[in-house]
Scaffold this active site. Structure first.
Site, PDB file in Angstrom:
ATOM      1  N   CYS A 178      31.228  29.819 -11.298  1.00 54.95           N
ATOM      2  CA  CYS A 178      31.060  28.374 -12.099  1.00 54.95           C
ATOM      3  C   CYS A 178      30.955  28.741 -13.472  1.00 54.95           C
ATOM      4  O   CYS A 178      30.787  29.715 -13.922  1.00 54.95           O
ATOM      5  CB  CYS A 178      29.840  27.695 -11.507  1.00 54.95           C
ATOM      6  SG  CYS A 178      29.908  27.488  -9.792  1.00 54.95           S
TER       7      CYS A 178
ATOM      8  N   HIS B 179      27.351  31.295   0.783  1.00 56.44           N
ATOM      9  CA  HIS B 179      26.080  30.932  -0.242  1.00 56.44           C
ATOM     10  C   HIS B 179      25.346  29.956  -0.029  1.00 56.44           C
ATOM     11  O   HIS B 179      24.557  29.529  -0.935  1.00 56.44           O
ATOM     12  CB  HIS B 179      26.802  30.770  -1.516  1.00 56.44           C
ATOM     13  CG  HIS B 179      27.438  31.689  -2.435  1.00 56.44           C
ATOM     14  ND1 HIS B 179      28.711  31.730  -2.961  1.00 56.44           N
ATOM     15  CD2 HIS B 179      27.065  32.700  -2.499  1.00 56.44           C
ATOM     16  CE1 HIS B 179      29.087  32.744  -3.473  1.00 56.44           C
ATOM     17  NE2 HIS B 179      28.047  33.664  -3.035  1.00 56.44           N
TER      18      HIS B 179
ATOM     19  N   ASP C 297      23.163  36.774  -4.481  1.00 54.43           N
ATOM     20  CA  ASP C 297      24.589  37.517  -4.764  1.00 54.43           C
ATOM     21  C   ASP C 297      24.729  37.978  -6.374  1.00 54.43           C
ATOM     22  O   ASP C 297      25.357  38.857  -6.845  1.00 54.43           O
ATOM     23  CB  ASP C 297      25.633  36.417  -4.255  1.00 54.43           C
ATOM     24  CG  ASP C 297      26.938  37.092  -4.168  1.00 54.43           C
ATOM     25  OD1 ASP C 297      26.965  38.048  -3.549  1.00 54.43           O
ATOM     26  OD2 ASP C 297      27.835  36.465  -4.494  1.00 54.43           O
TER      27      ASP C 297
END
Ligand code: ADP
Ligand code: SF4
Length: 700
Positions: free
Chosen positions: A39, A183, A275
């Site tokens: 992102c 996720h 992560d």
């Protein structure tokens, strides 16, 4: 195996393996460098800026460059976060622009199609969110919205929408079309996980049932594009919740059921904060124990991440059969040219990620991504900046930079690369300013990479001279006769309590033992507790000082007017880790309380809601509130304005913390900006200093 060509004579042969092509279904990656989806806070609002950012990664040698998550249907939007959209054909051109930019530089373009389901409250579309079960939407802001349980028609529709998006992605020119199941951020992960899936039909219960939808969607996607595009699957191998969440044993069993169905396995940890841990909470390769068994299960290539910046480590991952492709998000942000630098044997030119997650804060604050190490990130199109190139100097006038913190260092190396003659004067004996001292604080050693990279670059620039032990004053500067003067003298922490809450100094007893972070950084520490740490700064500083003092055996109480310690670090995904660490180290965290006065044996606090006063025992108090620019030098020079012409001075410019204290990323950006704009075309009165896109209006 040979690499994809081009001269690489100085490359160490031991890295050759990283430049072998890798077949991913019907497409071939030119090497093993794979920019996994990440992102960036630009998304649908800044499509051209985003396309250029991705294009520069391909230029830097990444074989695969992916989008961030791309919402594939209006019935699941992730507002307020700004990601990409592929809701209908009108979204195709923006995505095609990105794919084109990646192709222009020989990369493969990957798209991560996402349907957030019970992660999205649908604030924009106002549709009712859907998921495997009736559950509240799972968001950072605890939205008062529930997702409804999908029935068979919903599942059918969702598969249809996914397929439509796959076809659009193919039309947009993507080479890899993801099925995203990772996720805890989308419907496929939710179906996989017993935490979210309480169904009793063929989509719930057993592992076979919970993976059914994923298997159906992979098969449909493959059928639609399998001869042209690769179909990677992104899956989280562990949620770090033990038996309550997805865990590696269970996920390996799941992968076993569909081992060769996709063209690539992209393996991560969940949630995103696990992560993408900061260096304060996770080493390079933290994920390795979780992903090391995946390749045994499949004949398809495997990609994984671990904030990898060391080429030796990358080689080892391939040789030990753990990964086929080196997945990177942050290392590719900090250095979009990482692959090419390894290929060309220019290891000392690598700008290593420091693991601070300032990049992540762009997404969390819905603003274009910024990076502490790479100030050109997101400015490739907006400002025409490039991570490796900068235009040649616009004049022969030398520049004097005062202060070698991140702002001064970045200005010096960027101006040096432009070809200016630069003198960098530093009062101390080391390069790096605040970073030198902050990197010594608990967990922050990787931040020293901000200095390492710039120091390395300065060594290669004979036109930049560094002067240590040189505390300059106005007289010296006027005598120096440099036409351009840059003041980058940094800032000092206040010790008067002024911060977000108190805009005036608070009462402090004359004998009270009060410390500022500057004292701590200089090695002046409280000797006895109890110590009160007043955090009205809300970033990392109060937390690391608390850790430091607790490690020295002092009783520490951390007081904040916010609901939690280091509250801004929600934007760097560290808050929960920080609070856990403080609590585990026996540090008491007192929320919603203001420190209003400091006495000799206690501090006076009040509840931020009721004003109820309470004294807390304190042998020493550390006030972590705000900083003051070291602006005296700039003010002295300004007072001597009439002497500038005789001294040959044309401009004096204050940058970085000396102008207004902020993050290290702000200081680096300020240094780069000065260097970029020197001898540039001045802006017109109404001119915005960057390019932006404006929404096209439809006919009324
Ligand atoms: P920034 O984050 O803006 O780069 P820092 O505080 O990290 O600021 O760095 C400022 C640097 O400037 C420090 O290394 C400090 O020693 C140096 N400095 C401050 N005042 C002077 C001065 N008058 N002459 C030379 N160096 C100075
Ligand atoms: Fe790495 Fe920090 Fe840059 Fe993110 S902002 S890429 S964590 S250096």
């Amino acid at each position: 195996m040979p690499d994809d060509g081009g001269p690489s004579s100085s490359r160490d042969n031991s890295f050759d393996i990283l430049f072998e092509p890798v077949r991913i279904g019907p497409v071939t990656a030119r090497n093993r460098f794979y920019q996994v989806p990440h992102c960036n806070g630009m998304g649908y609002r800044d499509p051209t800026a985003l396309a250029h950012m991705r294009g520069v990664k391909a230029e830097g040698g990444w074989a695969v460059v992916c989008t961030e998550q791309v919402e594939f249907h209006y019935s699941s939007d992730i507002t307020p976060f700004i990601e990409l959209r592929l809701w209908d054909d009108r979204d195709i051109p923006a995505l095609a622009r990105m794919a084109d930019k990646i192709h222009e530089h020989g990369g493969l373009a990957g798209i991560e199609l996402a349907y957030n389901g019970m992660n999205g409250p649908n604030l924009y579309s106002r549709e009712v969110p859907m998921g495997p079960s009736h559950l509240p939407v799972s968001t950072f802001s605890y939205d008062p919205v529930q997702a409804r349980r999908m029935d068979k028609t919903d599942i059918y529709n969702l598969r249809k929408w996914h397929l439509a998006a796959v076809k659009r992605a193919r039309l947009a020119g993507f080479d890899l079309i993801y099925v995203y199941a990772a996720h805890a951020l989308g419907f496929l992960h939710h179906f996989l996980s017993r935490r979210f899936n309480d169904r009793t039909d063929e989509y719930g219960g057993s592992i076979e049932n919970r993976t059914r939808l994923l298997r159906e969607i992979i098969a449909e996607t493959k059928e639609a594009v399998g001869d042209v595009c690769a179909v990677p699957v992104r899956i989280s191998v562990d949620e770090l919740l033990g038996e309550d969440g997805l865990h590696v044993g269970e996920v390996e069993e799941m992968i076993g059921l569909m081992a060769d169905l996709p063209d690539l396995w992209d393996v991560t940890l969940a949630g995103w904060e696990n992560d993408s841990r900061t260096s304060r909470f996770g080493e390079e390769g933290e994920q390795e124990p979780f992903i090391s068994g995946i390749k045994r299960l499949t004949s398809k290539p495997v990609v994984g991440v671990g904030r990898y910046t060391s080429p030796d480590r990358m080689v080892s991952l391939v040789k030990r059969g753990i990964l086929d492709l080196i997945g990177c998000a942050r290392p590719s942000i900090a250095d979009p040219f990482l692959p090419n630098k390894i290929k060309e044997g220019r290891l000392d030119d690598i700008r290593e990620c420091i693991g601070c997650n300032i990049c992540v804060s762009g997404d969390f604050t819905m603003s274009p991504i910024r990076c502490t190490q790479n100030p050109s990130m997101a400015e490739e199109w907006r400002k025409g900046w490039h991570p490796e190139r900068i235009r040649v100097r616009g004049s022969d006038k030398p520049v004097l930079i005062v202060g070698a913190g991140p702002a001064g260092l970045e200005a010096a190396q960027s101006l040096g690369k432009r070809g200016y003659t630069v003198s960098l004067a530093e009062a101390g004996t080391e390069l790096g300013g605040r970073v030198v001292r902050e990197a010594r604080l608990p967990g922050l050693s990787a931040w020293g990479r901000v200095i390492d990279y710039r120091k390395g670059q300065l060594h290669k620039l004979p036109n930049v001279s560094v002067y240590f032990d040189s505390r300059l004053d106005a007289d010296t500067i006027l005598g120096f006769e440099a036409p351009r003067v840059v003041i980058a003298t940094g800032a000092v922490w206040r010790a008067d309590g002024v911060g977000h809450r108190h805009t005036r100094p608070i009462p402090i007893a004359p004998e009270a033992k009060v410390f500022s972070p500057s004292d701590i950084l200089d090695g002046r520490l409280p000797e006895e507790g109890p110590v009160i740490i007043w955090d009205d700064d809300h970033y990392y500083m109060a937390g690391v000082i608390a850790e430091l003092l607790a490690a020295r055996g002092l009783a520490v109480t951390y007081v904040t007017p916010a609901s939690e310690a280091s509250t801004w670090t929600r934007a760097t995904m560290e808050q929960a880790f920080i609070q856990k660490r403080l609590l585990e180290k026996g540090i008491a965290v007192v929320s919603f309380r203001s420190v209003d006065a400091v006495g000799t044996a206690s501090v006076t606090t009040s509840c931020v809601f009721t004003g109820r006063v309470e004294e807390l025992a304190a042998a020493a108090t550390v006030l972590v509130t705000a900083r003051l620019p070291r602006e005296q030098l700039a003010l002295d020079l300004l007072a001597r304005r009439q002497d500038w012409a005789d001294a040959g001075i044309e401009s004096v410019t204050t940058i970085g913390d000396a102008l207004a204290p902020a993050t290290i990323a702000h200081a680096v950006y300020a240094g780069r900006r000065y260097a970029e704009e020197l001898d540039g075309v001045p802006l017109g009165d109404d001119e915005v200093p960057f390019r932006r896109e404006i929404t096209a209006l439809l006919p009324r």
